[in-house]
Design an enzyme around this catalytic site. Structure first.
Site, mmCIF file in Angstrom:
data_model
loop_
_atom_site.group_PDB
_atom_site.id
_atom_site.type_symbol
_atom_site.label_atom_id
_atom_site.label_comp_id
_atom_site.label_asym_id
_atom_site.label_seq_id
_atom_site.Cartn_x
_atom_site.Cartn_y
_atom_site.Cartn_z
ATOM 1 N N ASP A 209 13.658 5.723 -3.666
ATOM 2 C CA ASP A 209 12.342 6.294 -3.897
ATOM 3 C C ASP A 209 12.347 7.073 -5.209
ATOM 4 O O ASP A 209 13.290 7.826 -5.486
ATOM 5 C CB ASP A 209 11.991 7.217 -2.725
ATOM 6 N N GLU A 234 11.920 2.389 -7.229
ATOM 7 C CA GLU A 234 10.685 2.603 -7.979
ATOM 8 C C GLU A 234 11.050 2.980 -9.413
ATOM 9 O O GLU A 234 11.825 3.908 -9.617
ATOM 10 C CB GLU A 234 9.868 3.712 -7.331
#
Length: 272
Positions: A209, A234
């Protein structure tokens, strides 16, 4: 709580080919009363076979097997902060508020107060997914914690594990704090943590993340420690004090060739 090291989950052989990934919330995936699943919203809900909806369609694990995906990406199942484990139905959170990175979340366990239960049931879930021919990607959130003031890392060495900006905690993640992955012991912690989940729980890959908040050197160390696992994250840049050239974004893709990037546009497909 100190427990004996659990027997590790047997790993699957390295994956080769194009991965097809389904993102799954452990709680949401099996929580519907008509799912036919006994352990709704729990680790064991992903171990049950032969379950069906009222129309006769396969549910739960059977649905995943029939879907054709190769990997199940489980949203955070390390210990997170804002769900009361003693009353898991009262609060709701997907788990992007880390509390203890190396402990399975208790609200998914049948007996949250028993530490051994959450460990054994998390392992049983991954074992069942493996037996169904599915690999498991663990969604991890090493970019911040829920409350650094009460977090073990900050209490151990104040001012070391979290980035500072003008004398205050930096907030590039938008959560109130940024883990300082570039610090040598923070880097070691992250690498040791993913290695622990891979070895003990048989996790087949990791989705990071807000990976742009993590420095390239740390992600290179992660890739070196887990050469046969699928790694992605990400990739958008973050407004954190870490220089842009050190953030793990598509602009630095050549420095981390074995890590794929997930973001709003297609950049570079991961090669298995």
């Amino acid at each position: 709580m100190i427990l004996p090291s659990p027997a590790p989950v047997a790993p699957l052989p390295p994956f080769h080919g194009r991965a097809s990934i389904m993102e799954v919330s452990i709680r949401d995936f099996s929580s519907h009363p008509a799912s036919g699943i006994r352990h709704r919203g729990q680790y064991l809900g992903l171990t049950e076979v032969g379950t069906k909806t009222p129309t006769g369609a396969g549910s739960g694990l059977d649905y995943l097997k029939q879907s054709g995906v190769t990997h199940v990406q489980l949203m955070p199942f390390f210990d997170f902060a804002t769900v009361d484990e003693t009353a898991p139905g009262r609060d709701y959170n997907w788990g992007y508020d880390p509390q203890n990175y190396n402990v399975p979340e208790g609200s998914f366990a049948t007996a949250p107060a028993d530490p051994q239960t959450r460990i054994s049931e998390a392992q049983a879930m991954i074992t069942a997914l493996h037996a169904a021919g599915l690999r498991v990607i663990m969604d991890v959130v090493y970019n911040h914690v829920y409350d650094p003031r009460a977090q073990a890392l900050a209490l151990t060495v104040p001012g070391y594990y979290f980035r500072q900006h003008e004398g205050q905690l930096s907030d590039g993640t938008g959560t109130g704090n940024d883990l300082a992955s570039e610090q040598p012991m923070a880097r070691r912690y992250i690498v040791d943590s993913v290695r622990y989940w891979a070895k003990t729980y048989g996790v087949d890959g990791f989705r990071f993340d807000l990976m742009g908040s993590l420095d390239v050197t740390t992600m290179q160390a992660v890739a070196a420690a887990l050469p046969n696992l699928l790694l992605l994250g990400e990739g958008w840049p973050m407004a954190t004090p870490l220089p842009a050239t050190q953030q793990t974004t598509p602009a630095q893709a050549t420095a981390v060739p074995s890590i794929g990037f997930f973001q709003r546009r297609v950049t570079r497909p991961h090669q298995g």
